[in-house]
Design an enzyme around this catalytic site. Structure first.
Site, PDB file in Angstrom:
ATOM      1  N   LYS A  85       0.859  -1.190   0.000  1.00 55.14           N
ATOM      2  CA  LYS A  85       0.000   0.000   0.000  1.00 55.14           C
ATOM      3  C   LYS A  85       0.890   1.234   0.000  1.00 55.14           C
ATOM      4  CE  LYS A  85      -3.775   1.780   2.937  1.00 55.14           C
ATOM      5  NZ  LYS A  85      -4.611   1.448   4.116  1.00 55.14           N
ATOM      6  N   SER A 154      -9.275   1.421   3.254  1.00 51.73           N
ATOM      7  CA  SER A 154      -8.394   2.221   2.425  1.00 51.73           C
ATOM      8  C   SER A 154      -7.375   1.409   1.626  1.00 51.73           C
ATOM      9  CB  SER A 154      -7.635   3.207   3.316  1.00 51.73           C
ATOM     10  OG  SER A 154      -6.911   2.493   4.318  1.00 51.73           O
ATOM     11  N   SER A 178      -9.745  -1.138   7.347  1.00 52.23           N
ATOM     12  CA  SER A 178      -9.162  -0.955   6.013  1.00 52.23           C
ATOM     13  C   SER A 178      -8.400  -2.127   5.432  1.00 52.23           C
ATOM     14  CB  SER A 178      -8.239   0.265   6.019  1.00 52.23           C
ATOM     15  OG  SER A 178      -8.980   1.430   6.136  1.00 52.23           O
TER      16      SER A 178
END
Lengths: 452, 42
Positions: A85, A154, A178
Site C-alpha cells: 500500500k 483504504s 481498512s
C-alpha cells in the site's frame, strides 16, 4: 513466457510460488515477468497499481534465481513478489499516500515490515493504490468483481490487486476496517495481527493508537508465512510491544475450533449477511465445530463511538499541520474530518480511552470460552463506488487491538461474501489455526469472473 | 456552530457537516457512559 504459462503463474498463492521456486519448478524471473505482463493487460481496468518497480523487481528476481541454482539457503518467501500500500515507505521508490504534494516523496529507507519481508526473500513488485492517507475518500481502484462496486478502502489497491491475480501478497493497513473490509469486498483473505505485533516504522500514520499493519493474500497459509517473517519487536517503533510472546506458526489443528457467534454483530448486519453467517456457522457445526452465541459485553454503538472519538482526535492531531501547509491538497472527507476533529474536547478523548480499557476487558471475557469469535466481516456486500463501505464490524478489533481475519465464504449477486474470525491478543497462531480449519470447510473462492 | 467556526461559505460543505454531525454524536454517546471518577487513568 507463453500465455498459458502466465495464466498458471499468476494463479499461484505466495506459499505455492515459494515452494515452486524452491523446488525449481518455476523461476522467480518468469514469475515476475508473468505478473508484469498481467499488469499491462489487466491493470488499466482495475487500477490497483500506483507504480510498478519493474526494473528493480526483475533485477532482484535474477539474483534470487542465481541463489536457487547455487544451492544457497533460501528464505521462506524466496523469489515471491509482493506489493505494498502506498503509505509504506520504500527505499528509493516514491511513497505518495495519494497526496499530490508527496508526488515525488522518495524515502531513503524501507518501512520495517517491508525490510523484513524482503529479508525473507520476497521481492517488492510495486506500490498499490491507497485512499488518501488511508482515510475514506474513495480511490480510483475498481472492484474486479463489478466495476460499479467499491473495492473498499483504504487498502483498495492491495485487495483488488490480490483478487485480480496481479500479485499474490500485499501489505495493507487498518485503523478502522481498512484491511478486512476490502478483503471481504474483493473475495480475498485479509489479516490484521495484534496491535504492536508488527512494526509500523516507516508507515505514514492516520491515528497512532489504532493503526495496524495488515496483509492481503489468497490463503490463510500465506498470512501465516508472511507473519512469521514480519512479526517481532522493533525498538524504533514506539508502539511495538517489547514483551510480546513470539509468533510461532503451528501445523493445522487436528480438532475443530470452538467458535463464538457475536450477537451484536449479527443484529447489526444486513439480513443477507446474517443469514449467510448463520448458514456458514451451521455448516461448521456439522463438521464438528462447537458454536455458541456470545456477546461483546458492551453495546456496539458505544464501541463505535469510542473508536470514533479516538480516531478522529488522533487523525486531526496527525494531519492538521499538513492541511495548513498544503491548503486544498486534501480530499474533502479527510479535510472535513481533520478540521472538525480539532474541535473535539480533550476530556472526551481521555474518557474514550478509559472506556476503551473497559471494552477491551469485556471483549477479552467474550473470548474466555471459545477459540475465536465468528461474525460477518462487513454488514453487506460491496456498495457503490461513492463510498469505501461501512467499518462497523471491523472497527471493534482495531479499537481493542485483537487479531482478526476475513475469509471469503461465498458469492451473492455476483459479489463476494465473507466471514470474520477474531481472537485474544497474541493468539495469532490459534486464530490462524481456526481460520485454516474454517477455510478447509468453505468452497474455494474463484477468481473474479472477468479476470479468471 | 459550523457557521461560527468555518464561516457562511464553508459551513454548508457536505463533508464538513457530515464530519461534524458524526463527531457530535460520538462525543455525546461517549459522555453518556459514566466511569468511576477515582478509577484508573487511561
Amino acid at each position: 513466457v507463453t500465455d498459458s504459462t502466465a495464466t498458471a503463474l499468476h494463479e499461484l498463492t505466495a506459499s505455492e510460488a515459494a515452494r515452486s521456486i524452491r523446488e525449481r519448478q518455476i523461476s522467480p524471473v518468469e514469475l515476475i515477468e508473468a505478473l508484469l505482463q498481467r499488469a499491462s493487460t489487466i491493470d488499466p481496468r482495475v487500477q490497483a497499481w500506483v507504480r510498478l518497480d519493474a526494473e528493480r523487481a526483475l533485477a532482484a528476481a535474477r539474483e534470487a534465481e542465481k541463489q536457487v541454482t547455487s544451492g544457497a539457503e533460501l528464505g521462506q518467501l524466496h523469489g515471491v513478489p509482493f506489493g505494498a500500500k502506498d503509505i509504506f515507505d520504500t527505499a528509493d521508490l516514491v511513497t505518495s499516500a495519494g497526496f499530490s504534494p508527496y508526488a515525488s516523496r522518495t524515502p531513503a529507507q524501507d518501512a520495517e515490515s517491508i525490510a523484513r519481508l524482503k529479508a525473507a526473500g520476497a521481492i517488492l513488485l510495486g506500490k498499490l493504490v491507497t485512499t488518501q492517507f488511508a482515510y475514506s475518500d474513495p480511490s480510483r481502484t475498481r472492484n474486479p468483481w463489478n466495476d460499479d462496486s467499491t473495492p473498499g478502502g483504504s487498502s483498495s489497491g492491495s485487495a483488488a490487486g490480490v483478487a485480480a491475480r496481479l500479485v499474490p501478497l500485499a501489505f495493507g493497513s487498518q485503523t478502522a476496517g481498512s484491511v478486512l473490509r476490502p478483503a471481504a469486498y474483493n473475495g480475498v483473505v485479509g489479516f490484521k495481527p495484534t496491535y504492536g505485533r508488527v512494526s509500523k516504522r516507516g508507515v505514514l500514520p492516520l491515528a497512532w493508537s489504532l493503526d495496524h499493519v495488515g496483509l492481503l493474500a489468497r490463503s490463510v497459509q500465506d498470512c501465516q508465512v508472511a507473519l512469521s517473517a514480519i512479526a517481532g519487536y522493533d525498538a524504533s517503533d514506539p508502539h511495538s510491544a517489547a514483551t510480546q510472546p513470539p509468533f510461532v506458526a503451528q501445523p493445522p489443528p487436528s480438532a475443530p475450533p470452538r467458535l463464538g457467534l457475536v450477537r451484536e454483530a449479527l443484529e447489526h448486519a444486513s439480513p443477507r449477511l446474517r443469514e449467510h453467517v448463520l448458514a456458514v456457522a451451521s455448516g461448521f457445526e456439522q463438521a464438528g465445530a462447537h458454536v455458541r452465541e456470545v456477546s461483546f459485553g458492551e453495546p456496539l454503538r458505544l464501541i463505535l463511538a469510542v473508536h470514533h472519538v479516538i480516531m478522529q482526535t488522533e487523525t486531526a492531531a496527525a494531519h492538521w499541520q499538513l492541511i495548513e501547509q498544503y491548503p486544498g491538497a486534501h480530499q474533502p472527507r479527510l479535510r472535513g474530518y481533520v478540521e472538525t476533529g480539532r474541535l473535539l474536547p480533550g476530556v472526551s478523548y481521555l474518557h474514550a480511552q478509559r472506556l476503551r480499557r473497559r471494552i477491551r476487558k469485556s471483549m477479552r471475557n467474550c473470548l474466555s470460552a471459545v477459540d475465536a469469535l465468528l461474525l460477518p466481516t462487513a454488514v453487506d456486500v460491496a456498495p457503490g463506488r461513492e463510498t469505501t463501505g461501512d467499518p462497523s464490524l471491523q472497527a471493534p478489533f482495531s479499537l481493542v487491538g485483537f487479531p482478526s481475519i476475513s475469509l471469503p465464504s461465498g458469492v451473492a449477486d455476483g459479489l463476494p461474501l465473507a466471514i470474520q474470525l477474531a481472537a485474544a491478543p497474541w493468539q495469532e497462531a490459534e486464530l490462524l489455526g481456526a481460520a485454516t480449519w474454517c477455510e478447509a470447510q468453505l468452497s474455494p473462492m474463484p477468481a473474479p469472473p472477468s479476470f479468471a | 456552530l459550523a457557521v461560527r467556526i468555518y464561516g457562511e461559505e464553508r459551513a454548508g460543505e457536505a463533508p464538513l457537516k457530515t464530519a461534524l454531525e458524526a463527531a457530535a454524536a460520538a462525543v455525546w454517546r461517549v459522555s453518556q457512559e459514566p466511569l468511576d471518577p477515582a478509577g484508573d487513568e487511561p
